[in-house]
Design a protein around this motif. Sequence first.
Motif, PDB file in Angstrom:
ATOM      1  N   GLU A  38       0.822  -1.210   0.000  1.00 54.74           N
ATOM      2  CA  GLU A  38       0.000   0.000   0.000  1.00 54.74           C
ATOM      3  C   GLU A  38       0.856   1.260   0.000  1.00 54.74           C
ATOM      4  OE1 GLU A  38      -2.615  -0.246   3.342  1.00 54.74           O
ATOM      5  OE2 GLU A  38      -3.750  -1.917   2.484  1.00 54.74           O
ATOM      6  N   THR A  39       1.996   1.205   0.661  1.00 53.06           N
ATOM      7  CA  THR A  39       2.869   2.390   0.741  1.00 53.06           C
ATOM      8  C   THR A  39       3.977   2.353  -0.310  1.00 53.06           C
ATOM      9  OG1 THR A  39       4.246   1.295   2.407  1.00 53.06           O
ATOM     10  CG2 THR A  39       2.432   2.684   3.205  1.00 53.06           C
ATOM     11  N   PHE A  40       3.921   1.390  -1.229  1.00 47.59           N
ATOM     12  CA  PHE A  40       4.974   1.234  -2.231  1.00 47.59           C
ATOM     13  C   PHE A  40       5.122   2.472  -3.111  1.00 47.59           C
ATOM     14  CE2 PHE A  40       6.378   0.020  -6.491  1.00 47.59           C
ATOM     15  CZ  PHE A  40       7.594  -0.568  -6.189  1.00 47.59           C
ATOM     16  N   GLY A  44       9.683   5.716   0.542  1.00 48.83           N
ATOM     17  CA  GLY A  44      10.169   6.340   1.757  1.00 48.83           C
ATOM     18  C   GLY A  44      10.091   5.451   2.981  1.00 48.83           C
ATOM     19  N   GLU A  45       9.996   6.103   4.107  1.00 48.47           N
ATOM     20  CA  GLU A  45      10.065   5.417   5.396  1.00 48.47           C
ATOM     21  C   GLU A  45       8.896   4.473   5.684  1.00 48.47           C
ATOM     22  OE1 GLU A  45      11.894   3.981   8.550  1.00 48.47           O
ATOM     23  OE2 GLU A  45      12.796   5.318   7.076  1.00 48.47           O
ATOM     24  N   PRO A  46       7.641   4.822   5.352  1.00 46.05           N
ATOM     25  CA  PRO A  46       6.556   3.870   5.638  1.00 46.05           C
ATOM     26  C   PRO A  46       6.739   2.528   4.926  1.00 46.05           C
ATOM     27  CG  PRO A  46       5.644   6.024   5.185  1.00 46.05           C
ATOM     28  CD  PRO A  46       7.116   6.104   4.876  1.00 46.05           C
ATOM     29  N   GLN A  49       9.621   0.670   6.665  1.00 44.67           N
ATOM     30  CA  GLN A  49       9.218   0.211   7.989  1.00 44.67           C
ATOM     31  C   GLN A  49       8.330  -1.028   7.888  1.00 44.67           C
ATOM     32  OE1 GLN A  49       7.041   3.081  10.291  1.00 44.67           O
ATOM     33  NE2 GLN A  49       7.516   2.043  12.210  1.00 44.67           N
ATOM     34  N   ALA A  50       7.408  -1.053   6.943  1.00 40.00           N
ATOM     35  CA  ALA A  50       6.541  -2.219   6.766  1.00 40.00           C
ATOM     36  C   ALA A  50       7.357  -3.443   6.371  1.00 40.00           C
ATOM     37  CB  ALA A  50       5.469  -1.924   5.719  1.00 40.00           C
ATOM     38  N   VAL A  51       8.338  -3.257   5.505  1.00 40.46           N
ATOM     39  CA  VAL A  51       9.205  -4.373   5.100  1.00 40.46           C
ATOM     40  C   VAL A  51      10.049  -4.847   6.282  1.00 40.46           C
ATOM     41  CG1 VAL A  51      11.124  -5.038   3.591  1.00 40.46           C
ATOM     42  CG2 VAL A  51       9.234  -3.694   2.673  1.00 40.46           C
ATOM     43  N   LYS A  95       8.533  -4.382  -6.488  1.00 42.43           N
ATOM     44  CA  LYS A  95       7.471  -5.228  -5.945  1.00 42.43           C
ATOM     45  C   LYS A  95       7.740  -6.718  -6.126  1.00 42.43           C
ATOM     46  CE  LYS A  95       3.473  -2.189  -6.422  1.00 42.43           C
ATOM     47  NZ  LYS A  95       2.148  -2.045  -7.035  1.00 42.43           N
ATOM     48  N   LYS A  96       8.487  -7.086  -7.146  1.00 42.84           N
ATOM     49  CA  LYS A  96       8.676  -8.501  -7.480  1.00 42.84           C
ATOM     50  C   LYS A  96       9.261  -9.311  -6.313  1.00 42.84           C
ATOM     51  CE  LYS A  96       8.905 -12.034 -10.274  1.00 42.84           C
ATOM     52  NZ  LYS A  96       7.743 -12.874 -10.438  1.00 42.84           N
TER      53      LYS A  96
END
Length: 158
Positions: A38-40, A44-46, A49-51, A95-96
């Motif tokens: 969703e933040t791709f 940046g930072e979001p 951070q999710a990764v 994304k891959k």
Amino acid sequence: MTDEKKKEFTRRLSQCNASEMIVIQYDIFFAYLEDALETFESGGEPFKQAVRHADAVLQRLQDSLDFKYELAGQLYPLYNYSRRQLALAQATHKKKPISNARNVMNKLYDAFAAIAAEDNSEPVMHNTQAVYAGYTYGRNSLNEQTIDTSQRSRGFLV
């Protein structure tokens, strides 16, 4: 991850047995991957951070493997591959690699979900409140109530 999702995972963890706990960790991993996707676009930072959070879940799964069993030796490289894919996604901002990690983990998730469905062992956490759903309804959702009828205190027992 939203606060609502965190509360849901916390409730599920408080009521689960050992097999269900692994399935819940996979669900948390997939939730963080959804956050990353969703933040791709914004990057940046979001996104990072999710990764990182998804990688932390994989690290916990990897660290909890018991190498007395042959299965642990087979799961470790799969978790390691997925962690490398997440690192690649973070470094290249593509994304891959995320979908590669998701595909591997989806197959493992299906296997662990089937095992958890057959596991009738007792919950891991013994001194928790029972959760009952359906006593009251909110405007747009079902409210859950926690009732502890077995003990007066949920604190430390001596």
